[in-house]
Design an enzyme around this catalytic site. Structure first.
Site, PDB file in Angstrom:
ATOM      1  N   GLN A  35       4.607   3.844   3.212  1.00  0.00           N
ATOM      2  CA  GLN A  35       5.076   5.062   3.871  1.00  0.00           C
ATOM      3  C   GLN A  35       4.358   5.291   5.197  1.00  0.00           C
ATOM      4  O   GLN A  35       3.939   6.396   5.518  1.00  0.00           O
ATOM      5  CB  GLN A  35       4.877   6.271   2.945  1.00  0.00           C
ATOM      6  CG  GLN A  35       5.622   6.146   1.638  1.00  0.00           C
ATOM      7  CD  GLN A  35       5.276   7.273   0.668  1.00  0.00           C
ATOM      8  OE1 GLN A  35       4.681   8.271   1.037  1.00  0.00           O
ATOM      9  NE2 GLN A  35       5.654   7.083  -0.578  1.00  0.00           N
ATOM     10  N   CYS A  36       4.232   4.244   5.973  1.00  0.00           N
ATOM     11  CA  CYS A  36       3.461   4.272   7.218  1.00  0.00           C
ATOM     12  C   CYS A  36       4.393   3.982   8.390  1.00  0.00           C
ATOM     13  O   CYS A  36       5.421   3.319   8.228  1.00  0.00           O
ATOM     14  CB  CYS A  36       2.373   3.193   7.125  1.00  0.00           C
ATOM     15  SG  CYS A  36       1.380   2.933   8.601  1.00  0.00           S
ATOM     16  N   GLY A  37       4.023   4.451   9.563  1.00  0.00           N
ATOM     17  CA  GLY A  37       4.792   4.126  10.754  1.00  0.00           C
ATOM     18  C   GLY A  37       4.853   2.633  11.021  1.00  0.00           C
ATOM     19  O   GLY A  37       5.772   2.145  11.687  1.00  0.00           O
ATOM     20  N   PHE A  38       3.890   1.884  10.499  1.00  0.00           N
ATOM     21  CA  PHE A  38       3.864   0.433  10.686  1.00  0.00           C
ATOM     22  C   PHE A  38       4.560  -0.312   9.551  1.00  0.00           C
ATOM     23  O   PHE A  38       4.625  -1.547   9.566  1.00  0.00           O
ATOM     24  CB  PHE A  38       2.416  -0.062  10.817  1.00  0.00           C
ATOM     25  CG  PHE A  38       1.720   0.442  12.049  1.00  0.00           C
ATOM     26  CD1 PHE A  38       2.113   0.035  13.314  1.00  0.00           C
ATOM     27  CD2 PHE A  38       0.666   1.337  11.943  1.00  0.00           C
ATOM     28  CE1 PHE A  38       1.474   0.503  14.454  1.00  0.00           C
ATOM     29  CE2 PHE A  38       0.019   1.819  13.080  1.00  0.00           C
ATOM     30  CZ  PHE A  38       0.425   1.403  14.336  1.00  0.00           C
ATOM     31  N   THR A  39       5.082   0.412   8.557  1.00  0.00           N
ATOM     32  CA  THR A  39       5.723  -0.221   7.400  1.00  0.00           C
ATOM     33  C   THR A  39       6.803  -1.234   7.802  1.00  0.00           C
ATOM     34  O   THR A  39       6.921  -2.276   7.148  1.00  0.00           O
ATOM     35  CB  THR A  39       6.268   0.850   6.432  1.00  0.00           C
ATOM     36  OG1 THR A  39       5.158   1.629   5.959  1.00  0.00           O
ATOM     37  CG2 THR A  39       6.973   0.228   5.240  1.00  0.00           C
TER      38      THR A  39
END
Length: 165
Positions: A35-39
């Site tokens: 659930q990360c912007g980098f996912t």
């Protein structure tokens, strides 16, 4: 310990994985989060794995919930998420801490082997990547903002160092 082969971890299904089984392979070890912007980097990591796995690259993902609580799910939820959303086929390990008193010994070693920006040791965020050569030693460390596809030249150089190529 001075080689990645000295470590054992649990995979995402709870089975023991001895890194000595990867002897002679180039490894890209990454702390991941669902659930990360980098996912979306999962897609790039999978693309690297598909492109280079037959030449000796293994991407190894380690879910981590230490940054913004961005991987709160269970092992089965994480595995399902990675497979359904990004088609991940590379090995995923059990969730780990990469910093602090409960940090995985493997991650302690990785951080000691290659420091981050300005010589810092701590992992700053999700999707920090470590490239490990076929000799079991860390080649380099890449921050979260470094996209997987930008590692191709370094991966190719590491693969060229493998015996028999």
């Amino acid at each position: 310990m001075s080689f990645v082969y000295d470590f054992s971890v649990k995979d995402i299904r709870g089975n023991d994985l001895d890194f000595s089984s990867y002897r002679g392979k180039v490894l890209l070890i990454v702390n991941t989060a669902s659930q990360c912007g980098f996912t979306p980097q999962f897609a790039g990591l999978e693309a690297l794995y598909q492109k280079y796995k037959d030449q000796g690259l293994v991407v190894v993902g380690f879910p981590c919930n230490q940054f913004g609580q961005q991987d709160p799910g269970s092992a089965s939820e994480i595995a399902q998420f990675c497979q359904i959303n990004y088609g991940v086929t590379f090995p995923m390990m059990a969730k780990v801490d990469v910093n602090g008193p409960d940090a995985s010994p493997l991650w302690v070693w990785l951080k000691q082997s290659a420091s981050g920006v300005l010589g810092t040791e701590a992992i700053k965020w999700n999707f920090t990547k470590f490239l490990v050569g076929g000799d079991g030693k860390v080649i380099d460390r890449y921050g979260s903002v470094i996209k997987p596809q930008s590692l191709e030249a370094d991966i190719e150089a590491a693969l060229q160092q493998l015996p028999g190529l």
